[in-house]
Scaffold this motif. Structure first.
Motif, short mmCIF file in Angstrom:
data_model
loop_
_atom_site.label_atom_id
_atom_site.label_comp_id
_atom_site.label_asym_id
_atom_site.label_seq_id
_atom_site.Cartn_x
_atom_site.Cartn_y
_atom_site.Cartn_z
N VAL A 126 35.19 57.45 19.43
CA VAL A 126 33.89 57.13 20.01
C VAL A 126 32.82 57.81 19.18
CG1 VAL A 126 32.42 57.24 22.05
CG2 VAL A 126 34.90 56.93 22.31
N THR A 127 31.94 56.99 18.56
CA THR A 127 30.88 57.50 17.70
C THR A 127 29.57 56.82 18.08
OG1 THR A 127 31.08 55.78 15.99
CG2 THR A 127 32.60 57.64 15.85
N SER A 128 28.55 57.04 17.28
CA SER A 128 27.27 56.38 17.51
C SER A 128 27.37 54.86 17.35
CB SER A 128 26.21 56.93 16.55
OG SER A 128 26.61 56.74 15.21
N ASP A 129 28.44 54.39 16.69
CA ASP A 129 28.66 52.95 16.53
C ASP A 129 29.31 52.32 17.75
OD1 ASP A 129 27.62 52.84 13.91
OD2 ASP A 129 29.52 53.56 13.08
N GLY A 130 29.83 53.14 18.65
CA GLY A 130 30.47 52.62 19.85
C GLY A 130 31.91 53.08 19.96
#
Length: 201
Positions: A126-130
């Motif tokens: 889970v990152t800033s990209d989703g």
């Protein structure tokens, strides 16, 4: 199961095939044992939320939350195609962390037959990209079973190859840690749904 003699389509098409009742024509092995025991470690809160996709033919949402009774993950996928047909899929499971990598252990809530009652594994991030998901490469598992590096069985048909992992959790963990890059060669991301604030008057 692994489809023999065919190529994978787009990631989203593969994703939809995987997380639907039509999974029996997909490419992911089942396992008798989870990577870690359910409820042994805390569920990773970062996966909880609503994630979505949209393409020219359909769109959908994946809702991930906690089951009040079991304390495990509930994953509900809702798809709607361009003709308006709606389909839902539900799985349950838990998260496992191994050497800095994170994995989902998932089972169908309503399996279609005795051959689809085991665990499926996905790597996630889970990152800033989703929500990033990596699907297990069934061919790598099949070759490991045939070489005796992993306990399991392979049932080959004319068009389909079914792969079942019977190895225990400890040795399965070691296999996945050692072969992580080959088992999960690609990570694709689904954006998270952010709802606007709404005040009830």
């Amino acid at each position: 199961m692994r489809m023999r003699g065919t190529k994978e389509g787009t990631f989203m098409r593969y994703f939809i095939l995987l997380l639907s009742i039509l999974f029996l024509s997909g490419c992911i092995p089942y396992a008798d044992h989870a990577l870690t025991e359910p409820n042994k470690e805390q569920i990773d809160p970062s996966v909880i939320g609503t994630w979505f996709w949209k393409d020219k033919d359909e769109s959908g949402y994946i809702h991930i939350g906690l089951d009040k009774e079991t304390k495990l993950i509930r994953l509900i996928m809702i798809e709607i195609n361009k003709s308006g047909r709606l389909k839902s899929t539900e799985l349950s499971g838990h998260t496992s962390s191994l050497k800095g990598n994170n994995y989902l252990n998932l089972k169908w809530v309503h399996p279609e037959d005795d051959k689809s009652t085991g665990y499926m594994f996905m790597k996630y991030s889970v990152t800033s990209d989703g929500l990033g998901l990596g699907f297990m490469n069934g061919e790598v598992v099949e070759k490991a079973i045939e070489a005796g590096a992993l306990k399991g069985k392979v049932e080959k048909g004319k068009w389909l190859s079914s792969v079942y992992i019977t190895e225990g959790s400890k040795k399965l963990q070691k296999f996945i840690i050692k072969n992580d890059k080959a088992l999960f060669p690609e990570m694709k991301y689904l954006p998270g749904l952010k709802l606007p604030d709404h005040k009830v008057e």
